[in-house]
Every structure is written in C-alpha cells, then in structure tokens.
Design a protein around this motif. Structure first.
Motif, mmCIF file in Angstrom:
data_model
loop_
_atom_site.group_PDB
_atom_site.id
_atom_site.type_symbol
_atom_site.label_atom_id
_atom_site.label_comp_id
_atom_site.label_asym_id
_atom_site.label_seq_id
_atom_site.Cartn_x
_atom_site.Cartn_y
_atom_site.Cartn_z
ATOM 1 N N THR A 1 0.841 -1.186 0.000
ATOM 2 C CA THR A 1 0.000 0.000 0.000
ATOM 3 C C THR A 1 0.880 1.242 0.000
ATOM 4 O O THR A 1 2.017 1.215 0.477
ATOM 5 C CB THR A 1 -0.923 0.033 1.226
ATOM 6 O OG1 THR A 1 -0.121 0.043 2.419
ATOM 7 C CG2 THR A 1 -1.816 -1.203 1.266
ATOM 8 N N ASP A 2 0.352 2.344 -0.520
ATOM 9 C CA ASP A 2 1.128 3.581 -0.598
ATOM 10 C C ASP A 2 1.331 4.233 0.762
ATOM 11 O O ASP A 2 2.141 5.149 0.891
ATOM 12 C CB ASP A 2 0.424 4.570 -1.535
ATOM 13 C CG ASP A 2 0.478 4.116 -2.988
ATOM 14 O OD1 ASP A 2 1.375 3.332 -3.322
ATOM 15 O OD2 ASP A 2 -0.391 4.541 -3.778
ATOM 16 N N ALA A 3 0.613 3.755 1.793
ATOM 17 C CA ALA A 3 0.712 4.396 3.109
ATOM 18 C C ALA A 3 2.125 4.348 3.672
ATOM 19 O O ALA A 3 2.526 5.221 4.453
ATOM 20 C CB ALA A 3 -0.262 3.737 4.077
ATOM 21 N N ILE B 1 -9.361 -5.146 -6.841
ATOM 22 C CA ILE B 1 -9.588 -5.243 -8.276
ATOM 23 C C ILE B 1 -9.190 -3.968 -9.015
ATOM 24 O O ILE B 1 -8.519 -4.026 -10.064
ATOM 25 C CB ILE B 1 -11.071 -5.566 -8.559
ATOM 26 C CG1 ILE B 1 -11.454 -6.901 -7.923
ATOM 27 C CG2 ILE B 1 -11.344 -5.598 -10.059
ATOM 28 C CD1 ILE B 1 -10.690 -8.100 -8.459
ATOM 29 N N SER B 2 -9.563 -2.818 -8.495
ATOM 30 C CA SER B 2 -9.440 -1.579 -9.270
ATOM 31 C C SER B 2 -8.442 -0.569 -8.726
ATOM 32 O O SER B 2 -7.970 0.289 -9.474
ATOM 33 C CB SER B 2 -10.815 -0.893 -9.369
ATOM 34 O OG SER B 2 -11.758 -1.741 -9.977
ATOM 35 N N GLU B 3 -8.132 -0.636 -7.424
ATOM 36 C CA GLU B 3 -7.364 0.446 -6.820
ATOM 37 C C GLU B 3 -5.940 0.078 -6.443
ATOM 38 O O GLU B 3 -5.085 0.955 -6.305
ATOM 39 C CB GLU B 3 -8.098 0.948 -5.563
ATOM 40 C CG GLU B 3 -9.477 1.527 -5.860
ATOM 41 C CD GLU B 3 -10.219 1.896 -4.589
ATOM 42 O OE1 GLU B 3 -9.677 1.653 -3.485
ATOM 43 O OE2 GLU B 3 -11.342 2.433 -4.683
ATOM 44 N N SER B 4 -5.642 -1.181 -6.271
ATOM 45 C CA SER B 4 -4.314 -1.566 -5.780
ATOM 46 C C SER B 4 -3.226 -1.352 -6.817
ATOM 47 O O SER B 4 -2.062 -1.109 -6.479
ATOM 48 C CB SER B 4 -4.321 -3.033 -5.343
ATOM 49 O OG SER B 4 -4.462 -3.900 -6.465
ATOM 50 N N GLY B 5 -3.578 -1.464 -8.096
ATOM 51 C CA GLY B 5 -2.575 -1.400 -9.158
ATOM 52 C C GLY B 5 -1.720 -2.641 -9.244
ATOM 53 O O GLY B 5 -0.734 -2.675 -9.995
ATOM 54 N N LYS B 6 -2.070 -3.691 -8.505
ATOM 55 C CA LYS B 6 -1.258 -4.909 -8.460
ATOM 56 C C LYS B 6 -1.879 -6.087 -9.201
ATOM 57 O O LYS B 6 -1.246 -7.127 -9.364
ATOM 58 C CB LYS B 6 -1.025 -5.313 -6.997
ATOM 59 C CG LYS B 6 -0.375 -4.235 -6.133
ATOM 60 C CD LYS B 6 1.029 -3.894 -6.615
ATOM 61 C CE LYS B 6 1.678 -2.858 -5.694
ATOM 62 N NZ LYS B 6 3.053 -2.520 -6.149
ATOM 63 N N LEU B 7 -3.120 -5.946 -9.643
ATOM 64 C CA LEU B 7 -3.786 -7.055 -10.321
ATOM 65 C C LEU B 7 -3.182 -7.277 -11.701
ATOM 66 O O LEU B 7 -3.058 -6.346 -12.497
ATOM 67 C CB LEU B 7 -5.277 -6.764 -10.449
ATOM 68 C CG LEU B 7 -6.135 -7.902 -11.017
ATOM 69 C CD1 LEU B 7 -6.147 -9.097 -10.062
ATOM 70 C CD2 LEU B 7 -7.556 -7.414 -11.288
ATOM 71 N N GLN B 8 -2.808 -8.509 -11.993
ATOM 72 C CA GLN B 8 -2.233 -8.858 -13.304
ATOM 73 C C GLN B 8 -3.371 -9.017 -14.312
ATOM 74 O O GLN B 8 -4.117 -9.998 -14.274
ATOM 75 C CB GLN B 8 -1.411 -10.139 -13.191
ATOM 76 C CG GLN B 8 -0.211 -10.033 -12.266
ATOM 77 C CD GLN B 8 0.558 -11.335 -12.154
ATOM 78 O OE1 GLN B 8 0.314 -12.297 -12.877
ATOM 79 N NE2 GLN B 8 1.518 -11.369 -11.232
ATOM 80 N N GLN B 9 -3.482 -8.063 -15.214
ATOM 81 C CA GLN B 9 -4.597 -8.052 -16.152
ATOM 82 C C GLN B 9 -4.513 -9.180 -17.180
ATOM 83 O O GLN B 9 -5.529 -9.558 -17.779
ATOM 84 C CB GLN B 9 -4.647 -6.697 -16.873
ATOM 85 C CG GLN B 9 -4.804 -5.503 -15.947
ATOM 86 C CD GLN B 9 -6.126 -5.507 -15.205
ATOM 87 O OE1 GLN B 9 -7.119 -6.064 -15.672
ATOM 88 N NE2 GLN B 9 -6.140 -4.875 -14.026
#
Length: 450
Positions: free
Chosen positions: A105-107, A421-429
């Motif tokens: 996470t960016d925190a 799904i949409s916010e983490s930026g880690k899902l492998q599309q």
C-alpha cells in the motif's frame, strides 16, 4: 530483544506466572487473588460448549480491562470490511481467475510511515462478522511500530502469515517473535501490539497475509488413516509465557467491531497480566517443522494432505478455512502428472507466496503476491508447466527447495474488494494468458486401429 521462552503443545491447558504464587491455589476466582491482582476471564466459546471444544483463559492482572475511558470512532478507518454482500459499494465481484503482483500500500511512503493496524487492507471475503459466519482475507504492509497502541478484534480470530520481516508481537499473555516461515494466531478479543525491526522501511516494509475467521477457531485436522503421526505435530505449537508491564503511561486501544474501528484511552498498560491459566491462548508455529505426507506409488493426492490448521464449518469435512502449505518435498509417484491437475473446485482457493518459486507455476507468482481461484472457476498449471510435467522422466526429485507457498481454502464464495480489483494497481490483467497457449493434442485412432 531478549531470548523468549514458550509453552509447548497445541490446544492443551497452559499455566504461566511471571511472579511465583500469582496463580490461585484453589479455584479460578478466589475472594482475593494473590498479590492484590484482579481475576478476569476471557472466553472463546460459549460457557456451555462441549468440554472438548470449550476455550477460555483466566488472567490475573494488575488492573482489569474494564478500567478505561469511553469508546469513540477511530480517527482512521482502515480498508477492512465486515460484510461482503455483492451490492456493497466496496465490492467488485468476479468469477475471473485472479493473480496479483507483490501486494503493498502507498501508506508506507507517508513521512510518518504506517503501523500494522493502520495498514490492514482487505482483499476478499464472505459473510459478515455480526452473525459470526464467514471469513476475510487481508494484507498488512507496515514500516512503523505500534508503540503504545494496542489492538483487539471482536470480529474473529486472526491467522497471521509474515512474508517479509519479523513481527515482534506483544500479547496479554506474553511475547511472540514471528519471522517469515512462521505463523501466529491471535484469537478474538485478545489484545496485541506489533513492533517492527529497524530495517523495515518504505522500500522494504514488513508485509504479510492475514486470514480472519468469523466463526469457530483454528484447530489441528484429524489424521484419519494416516495414524498418530504426521502433518503438524501438537508439540511444535508454542504459546508465550507470562511477562507483565506495570506502567502508568497513556495507551491507545483500538478495537475492530462489526468491521468498523473504535478506540479508547487508558492510563495503564494493557499488558499487565502477571499470570494466566487456560487454553484460549495466542500461539505461533514454525512451518519448517511440518511433516509432509504424500504419495509413494501413483496419483496426485488432494492438497488437503498439506493442511496445517483447519477452521471447521457445521458440515463435517468442510472448512470455513483450511490453512494449507506447499513446502519443499520429494515427489516419487510413478505414471502420474505431478503438478496440480486441472480442476474446478467447490471450494475457493486463495494462495500466497512467502518465498521462492512455486513449483506449479512457471512465472508470475512472486513472493508477496497472491492468486484467487474462486468457486468453480477452472484453473491448473500454466502451459509451460503442463508441457514440461507431461514429458518429464519420472525420477524421484525434490520440488520447492528454498520456497514456501500457502493456501487459504474456503467453502465460501469469496467476494473481492474494489481495492483488490481496481485500486491496488497490483492485479495482473493478463493472468488469463497463462493458459492461452494450451494446445489441442487429441489424436483419435484411425478406423483401421479401432
């Protein structure tokens, strides 16, 4: 840190006293507890639960837990949910096979950093805590110690799987050091704090996975025809010994209740337990002590053979969550496709990678990453793994050296969060492409051969 001592033995009755004579000689709640202590019971099951299921501990502490200021909403509400209904605005449900790059996470990039509690982020889950039905899967990604902040969870038990950096966990019962390749379980209602090593940074934070079960508790699976020995041995589970703090500092106590976070202040340490007695106690386990069982003739055994702990549901043999590991092990079976076969499961499978290369995937499943194959979504080895395993000479060989992956397997359909799904930026599309190269090999016999 000083060397820690531990009680051994899963599920047994534990007794520990930091000062000799702190445990009452007769009865658990005497008229006056020794040394002017308060007697306080914490229960993990209903009072009338069957004896073999009943869990509770007696704590003998300097001040009782009720001695605190009023609850108020916690200033920061982590991304943790209580309900996983499909109509929730925080949920994005999909049957798609999913895989994530190493989760963070960016925190941790904030100037002040982020501690264990504030870093909690939910990936998926089912049910809700209010009715004690279901589970949730979270990650933590922290680079700051909790200091004089303590946390307890009214919603369920937490099974914590460190992936990067050791967690120094202080509990009401004593201290637990939990490095990678270990797990710890902190049950519902037990207060704990997590301190981090000095080298936990924004670039390399303390990171790991958490399974929260709303119903029941984790226990050892029955061994059935395996017999008396194998899998995780009870003697290898370790509980802390009593170690108390007698201070008058201001403490912040954070409580998760129905998925929301609350806090209160108190003027004494929550870790003032001088002695305890009972079987509702946090514990840790070294995954490298697991005694792996497998086939020595032919065929591929089900992954249930690698179960470390199970949280059973009301249906026999069906789990709210099975915690399964894939440790280094020998494969010797003949005439057998040795990686996991292609399958569509009536259970949901969430996998994480602690270290190394998982033997059933050629690439893309990295340490700190995760995958989710939900109920009835087809999955299996990728193209490269399939082709290699189908043609390899079946000699005995050891797989998974230097690696450790695990699975949270559940009878529930797992609803994924919007963050996952949409916010983490880690899902492998492009994860679906892992199977796109599978070729048709079917060769029907000619009419002359039939």
């Amino acid at each position: 840190m000083p060397e820690l001592r531990y009680n051994n033995g899963f599920g047994n009755h534990f007794e520990s006293e930091a000062i000799p004579g702190s445990l009452p000689k007769l009865g658990n709640a005497p008229q006056k507890a020794p040394h002017g202590l308060y007697a306080e019971q914490i229960s993990g099951t209903a009072f009338t639960a069957p004896r073999h299921k009943n869990q509770r501990s007696w704590l003998y502490r300097i001040k009782p837990s009720v001695n605190h200021q009023p609850f108020k909403p916690y200033k920061q509400q982590p991304r943790v949910l209580a309900s996983f209904h499909a109509f929730s605005p925080d949920i994005e449900v999909t049957p798609q096979q999913l895989r994530w790059d190493p989760l963070s996470t960016d925190a941790v990039k904030a100037p002040e950093g982020v501690d264990f509690v504030d870093s909690l982020t939910t990936l998926c889950g089912a049910g809700e805590s209010q009715t004690k039905d279901g589970l949730a899967i979270h990650i933590y990604c922290a680079n700051k110690s909790m200091g004089r902040k303590s946390f307890y969870n009214s919603d369920g038990d937490l099974l914590i799987v460190p992936q990067q950096h050791t967690l120094h966990v202080t509990t009401e019962f004593g201290k637990l050091d939990v490095p990678p390749l270990h797990i710890c379980v902190v049950q519902r209602g037990l207060k704990f704090s997590v301190q981090l090593p000095d080298d936990a940074t924004a670039d390399r934070p303390a990171r790991g996975y958490i399974c929260e079960v709303y119903k029941g508790h984790f226990e050892l699976p029955d061994l059935g025809p395996i017999g008396a020995n194998g899998l995780a041995n009870p003697k290898d589970f370790e509980a802390p010994v009593a170690a108390y703090e007698d201070t008058h500092d201001e403490w912040q106590i954070v409580n998760k209740f129905m998925g929301r976070f609350y806090e209160f202040q108190q003027d004494h340490s929550p870790y003032d337990v001088v002695a305890f007695s009972g079987n509702y106690v946090p514990y840790r386990y070294d995954l490298m002590k697991y005694n792996t069982i497998g086939s020595i003739s032919y065929d591929h055994p089900d992954p249930s053979i690698f179960t470390v702990l199970t949280c059973p549901s009301d249906s026999a043999g069906t789990a709210v969550c099975d915690f399964v590991i894939f440790p280094p092990r020998w494969l010797v079976a003949e005439d057998t496709f040795r990686p996991p076969y292609f399958h569509r499961n009536c259970m949901s499978e969430f996998m994480g990678n602690i270290q190394g290369v998982y033997d059933a995937k050629a690439e893309g499943f990295m340490p700190g990453g995760a995958s989710l194959h939900n109920m009835n979504s087809a999955h299996g080895p990728d193209t490269e793994t399939y082709e290699k395993a189908s043609n390899a000479p079946l000699q005995p060989h050891k797989v998974g050296q230097g690696s450790m992956s695990f699975m949270f397997e559940s009878a529930y359909q797992l609803a994924t969060t919007r963050w996952a799904i949409s916010e983490s930026g880690k899902l492998q599309q492009d994860y679906w492409r892992a199977w796109s190269g599978l070729q048709k090999h079917f060769q029907p016999p000619s009419s002359s051969q039939q």
